[in-house]
Design a protein around this motif. Structure first.
Motif, PDB file in Angstrom:
ATOM      1  N   ILE A  72       0.843  -1.189   0.000  1.00 48.37           N
ATOM      2  CA  ILE A  72       0.000   0.000   0.000  1.00 48.37           C
ATOM      3  C   ILE A  72       0.885   1.247   0.000  1.00 48.37           C
ATOM      4  N   ASP A  73       0.318   2.375  -0.393  1.00 50.65           N
ATOM      5  CA  ASP A  73       1.067   3.630  -0.404  1.00 50.65           C
ATOM      6  C   ASP A  73       1.631   3.887   0.996  1.00 50.65           C
ATOM      7  N   GLY A  74       2.928   4.204   1.046  1.00 53.69           N
ATOM      8  CA  GLY A  74       3.563   4.462   2.340  1.00 53.69           C
ATOM      9  C   GLY A  74       4.207   3.218   2.944  1.00 53.69           C
ATOM     10  N   ARG A 109       7.988   0.927 -13.906  1.00 52.85           N
ATOM     11  CA  ARG A 109       6.888   1.082 -12.950  1.00 52.85           C
ATOM     12  C   ARG A 109       5.535   1.024 -13.641  1.00 52.85           C
ATOM     13  N   GLU A 110       4.511   0.761 -12.828  1.00 51.90           N
ATOM     14  CA  GLU A 110       3.124   0.788 -13.303  1.00 51.90           C
ATOM     15  C   GLU A 110       2.266   1.559 -12.311  1.00 51.90           C
ATOM     16  N   PRO A 111       1.229   2.275 -12.752  1.00 50.64           N
ATOM     17  CA  PRO A 111       1.032   2.539 -14.173  1.00 50.64           C
ATOM     18  C   PRO A 111       2.190   3.402 -14.678  1.00 50.64           C
ATOM     19  N   LEU A 159      -1.108   7.678 -19.364  1.00 48.15           N
ATOM     20  CA  LEU A 159      -2.222   7.043 -18.654  1.00 48.15           C
ATOM     21  C   LEU A 159      -2.048   7.224 -17.139  1.00 48.15           C
ATOM     22  N   ARG A 160      -0.815   7.134 -16.663  1.00 46.77           N
ATOM     23  CA  ARG A 160      -0.545   7.329 -15.232  1.00 46.77           C
ATOM     24  C   ARG A 160      -1.029   8.695 -14.763  1.00 46.77           C
ATOM     25  N   ASP A 161      -0.726   9.695 -15.586  1.00 48.40           N
ATOM     26  CA  ASP A 161      -1.131  11.042 -15.221  1.00 48.40           C
ATOM     27  C   ASP A 161      -2.657  11.117 -15.059  1.00 48.40           C
ATOM     28  N   LEU A 174      -4.704   8.538 -14.511  1.00 44.81           N
ATOM     29  CA  LEU A 174      -5.128   7.632 -13.433  1.00 44.81           C
ATOM     30  C   LEU A 174      -4.892   8.210 -12.044  1.00 44.81           C
ATOM     31  N   LEU A 175      -3.809   8.956 -11.895  1.00 44.49           N
ATOM     32  CA  LEU A 175      -3.472   9.471 -10.559  1.00 44.49           C
ATOM     33  C   LEU A 175      -4.149  10.803 -10.233  1.00 44.49           C
ATOM     34  N   HIS A 176      -4.734  11.426 -11.284  1.00 49.53           N
ATOM     35  CA  HIS A 176      -5.277  12.762 -11.019  1.00 49.53           C
ATOM     36  C   HIS A 176      -6.724  12.996 -11.429  1.00 49.53           C
ATOM     37  N   LEU A 210      -7.901   1.137 -17.722  1.00 48.27           N
ATOM     38  CA  LEU A 210      -6.703   1.938 -18.042  1.00 48.27           C
ATOM     39  C   LEU A 210      -5.451   1.372 -17.355  1.00 48.27           C
ATOM     40  N   MET A 211      -5.605   0.813 -16.164  1.00 49.51           N
ATOM     41  CA  MET A 211      -4.454   0.162 -15.512  1.00 49.51           C
ATOM     42  C   MET A 211      -3.953  -0.978 -16.408  1.00 49.51           C
ATOM     43  N   PHE A 212      -4.890  -1.750 -16.939  1.00 44.39           N
ATOM     44  CA  PHE A 212      -4.479  -2.875 -17.787  1.00 44.39           C
ATOM     45  C   PHE A 212      -4.023  -2.406 -19.169  1.00 44.39           C
ATOM     46  N   SER A 217      -2.290   0.362 -19.642  1.00 42.91           N
ATOM     47  CA  SER A 217      -0.901   0.743 -19.357  1.00 42.91           C
ATOM     48  C   SER A 217      -0.028  -0.500 -19.257  1.00 42.91           C
ATOM     49  N   ARG A 218      -0.568  -1.539 -18.612  1.00 44.12           N
ATOM     50  CA  ARG A 218       0.177  -2.803 -18.431  1.00 44.12           C
ATOM     51  C   ARG A 218       0.441  -3.480 -19.775  1.00 44.12           C
ATOM     52  N   ARG A 219      -0.556  -3.437 -20.672  1.00 44.55           N
ATOM     53  CA  ARG A 219      -0.393  -4.087 -21.983  1.00 44.55           C
ATOM     54  C   ARG A 219       0.790  -3.470 -22.732  1.00 44.55           C
ATOM     55  N   SER A 269       9.881  -4.265 -11.609  1.00 44.68           N
ATOM     56  CA  SER A 269       8.767  -3.323 -11.796  1.00 44.68           C
ATOM     57  C   SER A 269       8.125  -2.922 -10.480  1.00 44.68           C
ATOM     58  N   ASP A 270       8.032  -1.613 -10.304  1.00 45.43           N
ATOM     59  CA  ASP A 270       7.323  -1.037  -9.169  1.00 45.43           C
ATOM     60  C   ASP A 270       5.832  -1.205  -9.467  1.00 45.43           C
ATOM     61  N   ARG A 271       5.257  -2.292  -8.994  1.00 41.37           N
ATOM     62  CA  ARG A 271       3.854  -2.715  -9.156  1.00 41.37           C
ATOM     63  C   ARG A 271       3.608  -3.470 -10.466  1.00 41.37           C
ATOM     64  N   PHE A 272       2.622  -4.372 -10.370  1.00 43.63           N
ATOM     65  CA  PHE A 272       2.119  -5.123 -11.528  1.00 43.63           C
ATOM     66  C   PHE A 272       0.675  -5.514 -11.186  1.00 43.63           C
ATOM     67  N   THR A 273       0.200  -6.644 -11.710  1.00 43.37           N
ATOM     68  CA  THR A 273      -1.235  -6.956 -11.624  1.00 43.37           C
ATOM     69  C   THR A 273      -1.768  -7.151 -10.204  1.00 43.37           C
ATOM     70  N   ASP A 274      -0.933  -7.576  -9.271  1.00 43.11           N
ATOM     71  CA  ASP A 274      -1.421  -7.690  -7.881  1.00 43.11           C
ATOM     72  C   ASP A 274      -1.984  -6.356  -7.398  1.00 43.11           C
ATOM     73  N   ALA A 275      -1.405  -5.235  -7.897  1.00 44.04           N
ATOM     74  CA  ALA A 275      -1.897  -3.909  -7.484  1.00 44.04           C
ATOM     75  C   ALA A 275      -3.331  -3.681  -7.975  1.00 44.04           C
ATOM     76  N   SER A 276      -3.663  -4.210  -9.148  1.00 36.70           N
ATOM     77  CA  SER A 276      -5.040  -4.039  -9.636  1.00 36.70           C
ATOM     78  C   SER A 276      -6.013  -4.840  -8.767  1.00 36.70           C
ATOM     79  N   LYS A 332      -4.578  11.013  -6.228  1.00 36.85           N
ATOM     80  CA  LYS A 332      -5.955  10.537  -6.032  1.00 36.85           C
ATOM     81  C   LYS A 332      -6.023   9.331  -5.094  1.00 36.85           C
ATOM     82  N   PHE A 333      -5.085   8.405  -5.247  1.00 38.21           N
ATOM     83  CA  PHE A 333      -5.111   7.202  -4.397  1.00 38.21           C
ATOM     84  C   PHE A 333      -4.662   7.536  -2.975  1.00 38.21           C
ATOM     85  N   GLU A 334      -3.600   8.310  -2.878  1.00 36.94           N
ATOM     86  CA  GLU A 334      -3.063   8.644  -1.550  1.00 36.94           C
ATOM     87  C   GLU A 334      -4.077   9.419  -0.698  1.00 36.94           C
TER      88      GLU A 334
HETATM   89  P1  TMP Z   1       2.919   4.333  -6.919  1.00 38.17           P
HETATM   90  O1  TMP Z   1       2.513   5.473  -6.051  1.00 38.17           O
HETATM   91  O2  TMP Z   1       3.390   3.150  -6.156  1.00 38.17           O
HETATM   92  O3  TMP Z   1       3.798   4.720  -8.043  1.00 38.17           O
HETATM   93  O4  TMP Z   1       1.564   3.779  -7.610  1.00 38.17           O
HETATM   94  C1  TMP Z   1       0.656   4.624  -8.153  1.00 38.17           C
HETATM   95  C2  TMP Z   1      -0.724   4.383  -7.597  1.00 38.17           C
HETATM   96  O5  TMP Z   1      -1.474   3.591  -8.528  1.00 38.17           O
HETATM   97  C3  TMP Z   1      -0.767   3.674  -6.262  1.00 38.17           C
HETATM   98  O6  TMP Z   1      -1.603   4.429  -5.388  1.00 38.17           O
HETATM   99  C4  TMP Z   1      -1.427   2.361  -6.571  1.00 38.17           C
HETATM  100  C5  TMP Z   1      -2.214   2.624  -7.835  1.00 38.17           C
HETATM  101  N1  TMP Z   1      -2.379   1.452  -8.715  1.00 38.17           N
HETATM  102  C6  TMP Z   1      -3.645   0.893  -8.835  1.00 38.17           C
HETATM  103  O7  TMP Z   1      -4.603   1.372  -8.238  1.00 38.17           O
HETATM  104  N2  TMP Z   1      -3.802  -0.191  -9.661  1.00 38.17           N
HETATM  105  C7  TMP Z   1      -2.768  -0.733 -10.385  1.00 38.17           C
HETATM  106  O8  TMP Z   1      -2.957  -1.714 -11.123  1.00 38.17           O
HETATM  107  C8  TMP Z   1      -1.469  -0.130 -10.236  1.00 38.17           C
HETATM  108  C9  TMP Z   1      -0.309  -0.678 -11.013  1.00 38.17           C
HETATM  109  C10 TMP Z   1      -1.327   0.957  -9.391  1.00 38.17           C
END
Ligand code: TMP
Length: 208
Positions: free
Chosen positions: A17-19, A44-46, A55-57, A59-61, A72-74, A76-78, A97-104, A157-159
């Motif tokens: 998780i974040d943090g 890293r992903e996304p 896509l990360r931009d 997804l995060l905002h 969109l997560m997938f 980016s993964r593709r 890789s900083d994150r993969f499918t387990d994060a989804s 957005k997630f944090e």
């Molecule tokens: P990060 O902060 O570790 O770089 O990751 C970005 C954010 O994206 C983090 O809060 C987790 C989220 N995330 C998902 O929600 N689903 C996903 O499949 C991935 C790869 C990341």
């Protein structure tokens, strides 16, 4: 491992998780592998590609429907698999890789509540045979993770999500670790940095 016989390198993903403090340890693992003669591709992903970073931009905002977020997560993964992971593994590199499918599963499934079958369908579509050789899951109690988030910068957005969201993400991560014990290693991220490094080195030795 379920990778095709053309794969020569190894694939390690980092989760938590974040943090949870994974960033510090990704750098250590990349350095350790380099010192042991491996060519390392850190990504890293996304993100991880030009399209993925755009896509990360988003997804995060941007606020969006939870299924849009999962798709969109997938997406980016593709792109990440096509441009970075598969070519790297074919060359014999170690892809970190900083994150993969387990994060989804953890975030869109656990956190947002999207049915697990949706993620399984996307996983089956996007990477039916590819799985990391090793996933390092950095685990900490929620209070520790929240305290580690850097309050001096704008949170994404997630944090900005609430405690119950992260509890659900953590629960899903740990559920997956129990489901795939041969792939996912849980690292107690409340330990000292030195203790974690020693544990990581021991895990990596076995993978060489
Ligand atoms: P990060 O902060 O570790 O770089 O990751 C970005 C954010 O994206 C983090 O809060 C987790 C989220 N995330 C998902 O929600 N689903 C996903 O499949 C991935 C790869 C990341």
């Amino acid at each position: 491992m379920t990778q095709s016989s053309t794969v020569k390198g190894k694939f390690i993903s980092f989760e938590g998780i974040d943090g949870a403090g994974k960033s510090t340890h990704i750098a250590f693992v990349a350095e350790w592998l380099g010192a042991h003669g491996k060519t390392v591709v850190s990504s890293r992903e996304p993100g991880g590609t030009t399209v993925g970073e755009k896509l990360r931009d988003l997804l995060l905002h941007e606020k969006m429907h939870l299924e849009t977020e999962a798709l969109l997560m997938f997406a980016s993964r593709r792109e990440h698999i096509a441009q970075v992971i598969a070519p790297g593994l074919a060359r014999g590199d170690w892809v970190v890789s900083d994150r993969f499918t387990d994060a989804s599963f953890a975030y869109q499934g656990g956190g947002r509540g999207l049915d697990r079958s949706k993620m399984e369908a996307l996983e089956q579509w996007v990477h039916p045979t590819l799985q990391p050789n090793l996933t390092l899951l950095f685990d900490v109690p929620l209070a520790v993770a929240r305290a580690r988030l850097d309050a001096t910068r704008t949170l994404d957005k997630f944090e900005q999500e609430q405690a119950d969201f992260f509890e659900a993400c953590r629960t899903e991560y740990l559920r997956r670790a129990a489901q795939f014990p041969e792939r996912i290693v849980v690292v107690d991220s409340t330990q000292s940095i030195d203790a974690i490094r020693a544990q990581l080195a021991a895990i990596l030795e076995k993978l060489l």
